[in-house]
Design a protein around this motif. Structure first.
Motif, PDB file in Angstrom:
ATOM      1  N   ASP A 115       5.063  -6.024 -12.428  1.00 53.92           N
ATOM      2  CA  ASP A 115       5.220  -6.379 -13.821  1.00 53.92           C
ATOM      3  C   ASP A 115       4.069  -7.257 -14.307  1.00 53.92           C
ATOM      4  O   ASP A 115       3.480  -7.019 -15.354  1.00 53.92           O
ATOM      5  N   SER A 116       3.770  -8.273 -13.488  1.00 53.27           N
ATOM      6  CA  SER A 116       2.732  -9.198 -13.935  1.00 53.27           C
ATOM      7  C   SER A 116       1.873  -9.607 -12.751  1.00 53.27           C
ATOM      8  O   SER A 116       2.338  -9.650 -11.606  1.00 53.27           O
ATOM      9  N   LEU A 117       0.630  -9.900 -13.047  1.00 48.33           N
ATOM     10  CA  LEU A 117      -0.287 -10.289 -11.969  1.00 48.33           C
ATOM     11  C   LEU A 117      -0.078 -11.734 -11.533  1.00 48.33           C
ATOM     12  O   LEU A 117      -0.828 -12.248 -10.716  1.00 48.33           O
ATOM     13  N   ASP A 118       0.947 -12.385 -12.092  1.00 47.32           N
ATOM     14  CA  ASP A 118       1.232 -13.764 -11.676  1.00 47.32           C
ATOM     15  C   ASP A 118       2.286 -13.837 -10.580  1.00 47.32           C
ATOM     16  O   ASP A 118       2.627 -14.918 -10.102  1.00 47.32           O
ATOM     17  N   THR A 119       2.853 -12.682 -10.211  1.00 48.12           N
ATOM     18  CA  THR A 119       3.854 -12.686  -9.142  1.00 48.12           C
ATOM     19  C   THR A 119       3.160 -12.501  -7.798  1.00 48.12           C
ATOM     20  O   THR A 119       2.336 -11.597  -7.650  1.00 48.12           O
ATOM     21  N   SER A 120       3.511 -13.341  -6.842  1.00 49.75           N
ATOM     22  CA  SER A 120       2.866 -13.246  -5.541  1.00 49.75           C
ATOM     23  C   SER A 120       3.671 -12.335  -4.604  1.00 49.75           C
ATOM     24  O   SER A 120       4.884 -12.447  -4.502  1.00 49.75           O
ATOM     25  N   TYR A 121       2.974 -11.432  -3.936  1.00 49.47           N
ATOM     26  CA  TYR A 121       3.643 -10.519  -2.997  1.00 49.47           C
ATOM     27  C   TYR A 121       3.224 -10.759  -1.550  1.00 49.47           C
ATOM     28  O   TYR A 121       3.766 -10.161  -0.641  1.00 49.47           O
ATOM     29  N   ILE A 122       2.218 -11.599  -1.332  1.00 45.75           N
ATOM     30  CA  ILE A 122       1.712 -11.807   0.030  1.00 45.75           C
ATOM     31  C   ILE A 122       2.744 -12.542   0.878  1.00 45.75           C
ATOM     32  O   ILE A 122       3.323 -13.525   0.429  1.00 45.75           O
ATOM     33  N   TYR A 123       3.005 -12.058   2.075  1.00 47.11           N
ATOM     34  CA  TYR A 123       3.794 -12.831   3.023  1.00 47.11           C
ATOM     35  C   TYR A 123       3.340 -12.505   4.439  1.00 47.11           C
ATOM     36  O   TYR A 123       2.977 -11.367   4.727  1.00 47.11           O
ATOM     37  N   ASP A 124       3.330 -13.518   5.271  1.00 48.01           N
ATOM     38  CA  ASP A 124       3.056 -13.333   6.684  1.00 48.01           C
ATOM     39  C   ASP A 124       1.720 -12.619   6.949  1.00 48.01           C
ATOM     40  O   ASP A 124       1.640 -11.736   7.803  1.00 48.01           O
ATOM     41  N   GLY A 125       0.696 -12.998   6.200  1.00 45.08           N
ATOM     42  CA  GLY A 125      -0.628 -12.400   6.421  1.00 45.08           C
ATOM     43  C   GLY A 125      -0.753 -10.960   5.976  1.00 45.08           C
ATOM     44  O   GLY A 125      -1.675 -10.259   6.374  1.00 45.08           O
ATOM     45  N   CYS A 126       0.208 -10.502   5.155  1.00 45.89           N
ATOM     46  CA  CYS A 126       0.169  -9.112   4.707  1.00 45.89           C
ATOM     47  C   CYS A 126       0.291  -9.021   3.188  1.00 45.89           C
ATOM     48  O   CYS A 126       1.045  -9.772   2.578  1.00 45.89           O
ATOM     49  N   LEU A 127      -0.441  -8.092   2.620  1.00 44.49           N
ATOM     50  CA  LEU A 127      -0.354  -7.827   1.185  1.00 44.49           C
ATOM     51  C   LEU A 127       0.222  -6.416   0.987  1.00 44.49           C
ATOM     52  O   LEU A 127      -0.418  -5.431   1.367  1.00 44.49           O
ATOM     53  N   PRO A 128       1.431  -6.304   0.399  1.00 43.47           N
ATOM     54  CA  PRO A 128       1.983  -4.970   0.151  1.00 43.47           C
ATOM     55  C   PRO A 128       1.144  -4.212  -0.876  1.00 43.47           C
ATOM     56  O   PRO A 128       0.771  -4.774  -1.907  1.00 43.47           O
ATOM     57  N   LEU A 129       0.822  -2.969  -0.567  1.00 45.26           N
ATOM     58  CA  LEU A 129       0.032  -2.156  -1.503  1.00 45.26           C
ATOM     59  C   LEU A 129       0.806  -0.939  -1.999  1.00 45.26           C
ATOM     60  O   LEU A 129       0.452  -0.341  -3.011  1.00 45.26           O
ATOM     61  N   MET A 130       1.827  -0.542  -1.242  1.00 43.44           N
ATOM     62  CA  MET A 130       2.726   0.538  -1.693  1.00 43.44           C
ATOM     63  C   MET A 130       4.089   0.195  -1.117  1.00 43.44           C
ATOM     64  O   MET A 130       4.183  -0.617  -0.196  1.00 43.44           O
ATOM     65  N   GLU A 131       5.127   0.877  -1.607  1.00 47.17           N
ATOM     66  CA  GLU A 131       6.418   0.780  -0.919  1.00 47.17           C
ATOM     67  C   GLU A 131       6.196   1.481   0.419  1.00 47.17           C
ATOM     68  O   GLU A 131       5.838   2.655   0.460  1.00 47.17           O
ATOM     69  N   GLY A 132       6.331   0.736   1.505  1.00 46.28           N
ATOM     70  CA  GLY A 132       6.125   1.335   2.831  1.00 46.28           C
ATOM     71  C   GLY A 132       4.741   1.114   3.411  1.00 46.28           C
ATOM     72  O   GLY A 132       4.437   1.627   4.484  1.00 46.28           O
ATOM     73  N   PHE A 133       3.884   0.353   2.726  1.00 46.86           N
ATOM     74  CA  PHE A 133       2.526   0.127   3.256  1.00 46.86           C
ATOM     75  C   PHE A 133       2.068  -1.294   2.950  1.00 46.86           C
ATOM     76  O   PHE A 133       2.039  -1.704   1.786  1.00 46.86           O
ATOM     77  N   LYS A 134       1.724  -2.036   4.018  1.00 48.31           N
ATOM     78  CA  LYS A 134       1.214  -3.392   3.849  1.00 48.31           C
ATOM     79  C   LYS A 134      -0.187  -3.461   4.406  1.00 48.31           C
ATOM     80  O   LYS A 134      -0.449  -2.914   5.480  1.00 48.31           O
ATOM     81  N   TYR A 135      -1.063  -4.153   3.692  1.00 50.12           N
ATOM     82  CA  TYR A 135      -2.410  -4.404   4.206  1.00 50.12           C
ATOM     83  C   TYR A 135      -2.351  -5.693   5.030  1.00 50.12           C
ATOM     84  O   TYR A 135      -2.047  -6.749   4.504  1.00 50.12           O
ATOM     85  N   ASP A 136      -2.631  -5.554   6.332  1.00 45.02           N
ATOM     86  CA  ASP A 136      -2.534  -6.672   7.255  1.00 45.02           C
ATOM     87  C   ASP A 136      -3.911  -7.357   7.315  1.00 45.02           C
ATOM     88  O   ASP A 136      -4.727  -7.021   8.167  1.00 45.02           O
ATOM     89  N   PHE A 137      -4.159  -8.290   6.394  1.00 47.74           N
ATOM     90  CA  PHE A 137      -5.511  -8.864   6.340  1.00 47.74           C
ATOM     91  C   PHE A 137      -5.762  -9.874   7.449  1.00 47.74           C
ATOM     92  O   PHE A 137      -6.887 -10.286   7.686  1.00 47.74           O
ATOM     93  N   LYS A 138      -4.697 -10.282   8.150  1.00 44.88           N
ATOM     94  CA  LYS A 138      -4.876 -11.190   9.290  1.00 44.88           C
ATOM     95  C   LYS A 138      -5.526 -10.453  10.461  1.00 44.88           C
ATOM     96  O   LYS A 138      -6.302 -11.023  11.196  1.00 44.88           O
ATOM     97  N   HIS A 139      -5.162  -9.213  10.639  1.00 46.02           N
ATOM     98  CA  HIS A 139      -5.665  -8.469  11.797  1.00 46.02           C
ATOM     99  C   HIS A 139      -6.741  -7.464  11.438  1.00 46.02           C
ATOM    100  O   HIS A 139      -7.013  -6.539  12.195  1.00 46.02           O
ATOM    101  N   ASN A 140      -7.321  -7.608  10.254  1.00 39.55           N
ATOM    102  CA  ASN A 140      -8.423  -6.741   9.865  1.00 39.55           C
ATOM    103  C   ASN A 140      -9.596  -7.636   9.459  1.00 39.55           C
ATOM    104  O   ASN A 140      -9.451  -8.845   9.378  1.00 39.55           O
ATOM    105  N   SER A 141     -10.734  -6.999   9.159  1.00 38.21           N
ATOM    106  CA  SER A 141     -11.921  -7.827   8.906  1.00 38.21           C
ATOM    107  C   SER A 141     -11.859  -8.557   7.563  1.00 38.21           C
ATOM    108  O   SER A 141     -12.605  -9.489   7.342  1.00 38.21           O
ATOM    109  N   GLY A 142     -10.988  -8.120   6.674  1.00 34.44           N
ATOM    110  CA  GLY A 142     -10.903  -8.756   5.356  1.00 34.44           C
ATOM    111  C   GLY A 142     -11.767  -8.072   4.301  1.00 34.44           C
ATOM    112  O   GLY A 142     -11.503  -8.188   3.112  1.00 34.44           O
ATOM    113  N   HIS A 143     -12.782  -7.343   4.739  1.00 33.15           N
ATOM    114  CA  HIS A 143     -13.667  -6.671   3.775  1.00 33.15           C
ATOM    115  C   HIS A 143     -13.020  -5.369   3.284  1.00 33.15           C
ATOM    116  O   HIS A 143     -12.364  -4.667   4.047  1.00 33.15           O
ATOM    117  N   ILE A 144     -13.255  -5.061   2.009  1.00 33.85           N
ATOM    118  CA  ILE A 144     -12.586  -3.896   1.418  1.00 33.85           C
ATOM    119  C   ILE A 144     -13.580  -3.038   0.632  1.00 33.85           C
ATOM    120  O   ILE A 144     -14.397  -3.566  -0.121  1.00 33.85           O
TER     121      ILE A 144
END
Ligand SMILES: Nc1ncnc2c1ncn2[C@@H]1O[C@H](COP(=O)(O)OP(=O)(O)O)[C@@H](O)[C@H]1O
Ligand SMILES: [Mg+2]
Length: 354
Positions: A115-144
């Protein structure tokens, strides 16, 4: 669908499609075995050839099975492409001692509604990008890296990710040679450092600004590295340089600096986010840097091998079934390096971009 039913469906699909190719005349030539994980969210099935067989068990067969089943099993399952993955079956019988394994997710991925870009979705080192898919930025290089033709949703998707990292305290710097109005408003609102070519300026002024900005990021890497060596702080806030439409200004010097950030920034959380219509080495970023990206995205409503050429080398996208919804933008393929799976992608729908 339970394992027994799924096994029957797979066997009957393979029996009709593979036998018409003249390779496997009867179902006695192989067996199929299905296993789900304990949560039934993912699983795999094994194709167990009954040796001696008249067909080679190789990449060609692997890809043929994928191409027969990826459409057939949609939307009950999403098959992960790749392989061939040979596994031991632990059968004492030589004829059935090995199998080709295929991995899948139950159901399909679907688009997140934000709904709004002010809502935070990050938890536990992961950013959800789809229903069923999280980007695990803790275990990846961070570059996109995000590629795709104009209008496919690169800037809005980048804005979603930047807003999420901004909410957890990341330092963000945006370089935007094309002055995207959504990004500009976003940067204004959040007081984010923003570089764009000013009308009437000498083009060298902007190139100089880009060089300075990238050099600054490299200085941050240097400082953070020395504090790691001194055994001081290691839990840094992400420092993100986002370059939108990177082909629009690229110089040899900027490409070298970008590559340096990608190769050196990981351990100290200095990350490069980059978007371009095509991620080629001549105009945008070297293949070494490309291969070090933690997350790669191709936005195209109907991805071709040509669209995938730089980010997903030698990948044939025709076996990936992309679920459709009412939105045309933000559709394509995504891969996070830690699992190496190229899967369908639907970028979050952002109801209020500004
Ligand atoms: N994820 C999204 N949610 C909502 N609207 C979007 C989304 N992606 C794209 N759009 C719409 O499509 C337009 C073009 O997207 P944009 O990100 O600017 O494309 P690109 O940067 O690839 O040229 C946006 O201005 C917006 O109206
Ligand atoms: Mg854009």
């Amino acid at each position: 669908m339970n394992a027994v039913n799924l096994q029957k469906v797979i066997e009957s699909c393979l029996q009709s499609a593979l036998s018409t190719e003249g390779e496997i005349a009867s179902s006695n030539g192989y067996q199929v075995k299905v296993d789900f994980d304990s949560l039934q969210e993912e699983g795999h099935f094994d194709f167990i050839p009954n040796y001696p067989v008249k067909y080679p068990v190789d990449k060609v067969l692997n890809d043929k099975i994928l191409s027969i089943l990826s459409g057939a099993l949609y939307p009950a399952l999403t098959l992960f492409t790749g392989g061939p993955n040979f596994v031991k079956t632990n059968s004492a019988n030589f004829s059935k001692a090995r199998a080709l394994r295929f991995y899948f997710k139950t159901g399909t991925y679907s688009r997140m509604l934000v709904d709004s870009l002010d809502t935070s979705y990050i938890y536990d080192g992961c950013l959800p990008l789809m229903e069923g898919f999280k980007y695990d930025f803790k275990h990846n290089s961070g570059h996109i890296a995000i590629s795709g033709a104009s209008g496919n949703g690169k800037s809005v998707f980048a804005e979603y990710m930047l807003s999420q990292f901004w909410l957890i305290g990341a330092k963000i710097v945006i370089i935007d040679p094309k002055l995207d109005h959504n990004l500009w408003h976003f940067a204004q609102k959040k007081e984010i450092e923003y570089h764009y070519p000013h009308v009437g300026d000498n083009p060298n002024t902007f190139s100089g600004e880009v060089t300075n900005t990238l050099s600054k990021a490299i200085n941050v890497i240097g400082k953070r590295q020395s504090s790691i060596l001194k055994g001081k702080e290691v839990d840094f806030n992400p420092y993100i340089v986002f370059i939108d439409e990177a082909a629009a200004f690229s110089t040899k010097q900027s490409r070298e600096l970008m590559e340096k950030i990608v190769l050196m920034g990981r351990a100290c959380k200095v990350w490069l986010f980059i978007s371009a219509q095509a991620m080629d080495a001549t105009n945008v970023i070297s293949s070494i840097a490309r291969d070090s990206m933690g997350l790669k995205i191709v936005l195209s409503s109907n991805p071709s091998s040509e669209d995938c050429r730089y980010l997903f080398k030698n990948f044939d996208p025709s076996d990936v079934v992309i679920p459709r919804d009412e939105y045309k933008f933000g559709v394509g393929l995504i891969e996070q390096k830690s699992d190496g799976r190229i899967v369908p992608f639907l970028a979050p729908y952002i109801a209020n971009i500004n």
